[in-house]
Design a protein around this motif. Sequence first.
Motif, mmCIF file in Angstrom:
data_model
loop_
_atom_site.group_PDB
_atom_site.id
_atom_site.type_symbol
_atom_site.label_atom_id
_atom_site.label_comp_id
_atom_site.label_asym_id
_atom_site.label_seq_id
_atom_site.Cartn_x
_atom_site.Cartn_y
_atom_site.Cartn_z
ATOM 1 N N LEU A 107 -2.327 28.014 -96.745
ATOM 2 C CA LEU A 107 -2.451 26.489 -96.490
ATOM 3 C C LEU A 107 -3.499 26.014 -97.882
ATOM 4 O O LEU A 107 -3.378 24.923 -98.135
ATOM 5 C CB LEU A 107 -2.935 26.006 -95.378
ATOM 6 C CG LEU A 107 -1.827 26.186 -94.186
ATOM 7 C CD1 LEU A 107 -2.608 25.913 -92.996
ATOM 8 C CD2 LEU A 107 -0.714 25.021 -94.339
ATOM 9 N N TRP A 110 -2.262 23.834 -100.964
ATOM 10 C CA TRP A 110 -1.257 22.884 -100.371
ATOM 11 C C TRP A 110 -0.185 22.536 -101.299
ATOM 12 O O TRP A 110 0.841 22.136 -100.593
ATOM 13 C CB TRP A 110 -2.350 21.669 -99.924
ATOM 14 C CG TRP A 110 -1.691 20.826 -99.286
ATOM 15 C CD1 TRP A 110 -1.086 19.556 -99.113
ATOM 16 C CD2 TRP A 110 -1.664 20.821 -97.504
ATOM 17 N NE1 TRP A 110 -0.720 18.759 -98.343
ATOM 18 C CE2 TRP A 110 -1.028 19.653 -96.922
ATOM 19 C CE3 TRP A 110 -2.066 21.781 -96.750
ATOM 20 C CZ2 TRP A 110 -0.621 19.659 -95.790
ATOM 21 C CZ3 TRP A 110 -1.719 21.693 -95.404
ATOM 22 C CH2 TRP A 110 -1.026 20.391 -94.922
ATOM 23 N N THR A 114 3.782 21.441 -99.677
ATOM 24 C CA THR A 114 4.243 20.280 -99.534
ATOM 25 C C THR A 114 3.378 19.045 -100.536
ATOM 26 O O THR A 114 2.353 19.097 -100.621
ATOM 27 C CB THR A 114 4.345 19.773 -97.964
ATOM 28 O OG1 THR A 114 4.949 18.366 -97.979
ATOM 29 C CG2 THR A 114 2.630 19.667 -97.404
ATOM 30 N N ASN A 116 4.554 15.968 -99.306
ATOM 31 C CA ASN A 116 4.938 14.810 -98.480
ATOM 32 C C ASN A 116 3.762 14.668 -97.332
ATOM 33 O O ASN A 116 3.889 13.768 -96.363
ATOM 34 C CB ASN A 116 6.340 15.154 -97.812
ATOM 35 C CG ASN A 116 7.321 15.312 -99.002
ATOM 36 O OD1 ASN A 116 7.341 14.639 -99.780
ATOM 37 N ND2 ASN A 116 8.287 16.133 -98.706
ATOM 38 N N ALA A 117 2.697 15.445 -97.280
ATOM 39 C CA ALA A 117 1.774 15.370 -96.383
ATOM 40 C C ALA A 117 0.345 15.360 -96.991
ATOM 41 O O ALA A 117 0.258 16.111 -97.816
ATOM 42 C CB ALA A 117 1.844 16.398 -95.162
ATOM 43 N N LYS A 119 -3.291 16.593 -97.668
ATOM 44 C CA LYS A 119 -4.046 17.905 -97.617
ATOM 45 C C LYS A 119 -5.226 17.598 -96.833
ATOM 46 O O LYS A 119 -5.795 16.759 -96.819
ATOM 47 C CB LYS A 119 -4.417 18.295 -98.806
ATOM 48 C CG LYS A 119 -4.969 19.523 -98.799
ATOM 49 C CD LYS A 119 -5.544 19.990 -100.052
ATOM 50 C CE LYS A 119 -6.585 21.197 -100.065
ATOM 51 N NZ LYS A 119 -7.690 21.135 -99.253
ATOM 52 N N THR A 123 -8.826 23.858 -94.843
ATOM 53 C CA THR A 123 -7.532 24.305 -94.157
ATOM 54 C C THR A 123 -8.464 25.508 -93.330
ATOM 55 O O THR A 123 -7.512 25.931 -92.670
ATOM 56 C CB THR A 123 -6.598 24.915 -95.462
ATOM 57 O OG1 THR A 123 -7.412 25.930 -96.403
ATOM 58 C CG2 THR A 123 -5.931 23.824 -96.018
ATOM 59 N N ARG A 131 0.693 24.893 -88.322
ATOM 60 C CA ARG A 131 0.730 24.069 -89.060
ATOM 61 C C ARG A 131 2.046 24.343 -90.317
ATOM 62 O O ARG A 131 2.595 23.404 -90.789
ATOM 63 C CB ARG A 131 -0.558 23.881 -89.840
ATOM 64 C CG ARG A 131 -0.692 22.982 -90.648
ATOM 65 C CD ARG A 131 -0.773 21.409 -90.030
ATOM 66 N NE ARG A 131 -1.408 20.505 -90.921
ATOM 67 C CZ ARG A 131 -0.710 19.116 -91.304
ATOM 68 N NH1 ARG A 131 0.654 19.015 -90.468
ATOM 69 N NH2 ARG A 131 -1.093 18.366 -91.955
ATOM 70 N N LEU A 132 2.083 25.400 -90.656
ATOM 71 C CA LEU A 132 3.045 25.761 -91.471
ATOM 72 C C LEU A 132 4.538 25.329 -90.818
ATOM 73 O O LEU A 132 5.399 24.920 -91.493
ATOM 74 C CB LEU A 132 3.085 27.353 -92.036
ATOM 75 C CG LEU A 132 2.130 27.524 -93.018
ATOM 76 C CD1 LEU A 132 1.934 29.062 -93.294
ATOM 77 C CD2 LEU A 132 2.475 26.894 -94.418
ATOM 78 N N GLU A 134 4.976 23.234 -88.519
ATOM 79 C CA GLU A 134 5.161 21.931 -88.482
ATOM 80 C C GLU A 134 5.443 21.203 -89.830
ATOM 81 O O GLU A 134 6.600 20.370 -89.832
ATOM 82 C CB GLU A 134 3.727 21.308 -88.100
ATOM 83 C CG GLU A 134 3.684 19.984 -88.150
ATOM 84 C CD GLU A 134 2.293 19.327 -87.709
ATOM 85 O OE1 GLU A 134 1.617 18.584 -88.418
ATOM 86 O OE2 GLU A 134 1.478 20.063 -86.685
ATOM 87 N N LEU A 135 5.054 21.760 -90.940
ATOM 88 C CA LEU A 135 5.253 21.375 -92.242
ATOM 89 C C LEU A 135 6.830 21.713 -92.707
ATOM 90 O O LEU A 135 7.381 20.881 -93.522
ATOM 91 C CB LEU A 135 4.230 21.815 -93.287
ATOM 92 C CG LEU A 135 2.497 21.074 -93.142
ATOM 93 C CD1 LEU A 135 1.910 21.890 -93.863
ATOM 94 C CD2 LEU A 135 2.949 19.586 -93.557
ATOM 95 N N LEU A 136 7.117 22.850 -92.463
ATOM 96 C CA LEU A 136 8.457 23.585 -93.100
ATOM 97 C C LEU A 136 9.478 23.362 -92.037
ATOM 98 O O LEU A 136 10.652 23.762 -92.473
ATOM 99 C CB LEU A 136 8.150 24.913 -93.350
ATOM 100 C CG LEU A 136 7.083 25.168 -94.380
ATOM 101 C CD1 LEU A 136 6.726 26.542 -94.570
ATOM 102 C CD2 LEU A 136 7.262 24.287 -95.732
#
Length: 182
Positions: A107, A110, A114, A116-117, A119, A123, A131-132, A134-136
Motif C-alpha cells: 500500500l 499507492w 489505484t 481512484n482513491a 492515499k 499506510t 484495504r487491498l 476493498e480497493l481491488l
Amino acid sequence: MSSPAFIVDGFTERNIVQQICPGKPIRRTDLNGKNVSIEAIAKKIASLIRLLNNRHYPIIILVDKEDRNMSNEEMCQKLRQLIIEEGINDIELKIGVADRMIENWILADWGKITQNAAKPENTDGLKGSSRLKELLGSYGKTTDGVDMFINADPSIIYQNSPSFRLFADQLKDIECWYVEGL
C-alpha cells in the motif's frame, strides 16, 4: 561474503523472498496472527536458526506486527532479546517487522494500486489485506500479493513506510536487487 538465510511468517513472505533474493534458504514460522505471543515466535525462530546449523549469516527475519500494541522498534528489540535468551547469541540477526502486515508495504506504493482513491497519510498501521480487497474487489495473498510487492517501487515504499525503511536499512550489505540503491 555473506550467505544469508531468511525466516519469515508464512507463504506470502516466502514467495516474495523467493522472487527478490532467489536461491537463499527460507524457513517459515507459520506463527503469524494477532494471538501468537512474541515469546512463541522467538522460540520457533531460535529452533529454525539451530536447524540452519551455522551455515548461513546473517539470519534475516521478517514478521508481521499485527495488532500488537508496541512500536516496530520495540517489537524488533523484544524479538531480538527473546531469541538471544533462547541461546542464539553468536549470529547476526537482521529483524524486520511489517506494520501491521506485509500488505501495508504494498500500500505504501499507492500509485501502483489505484488512482481512484485518496492515499492515506500513513499506510503503516492499516489493515493492509482488507484495504487491498476493498480497493481491488478481490485480493489473493500468495498470488496477487507477491506480484504486487514485486512490481511495487521499493524506493517509494522506503519513502512512505517507516517499518519498511527500518528493515531495508539493515539490508544494505545483502545482495538483493530489490533493496539495492535505497
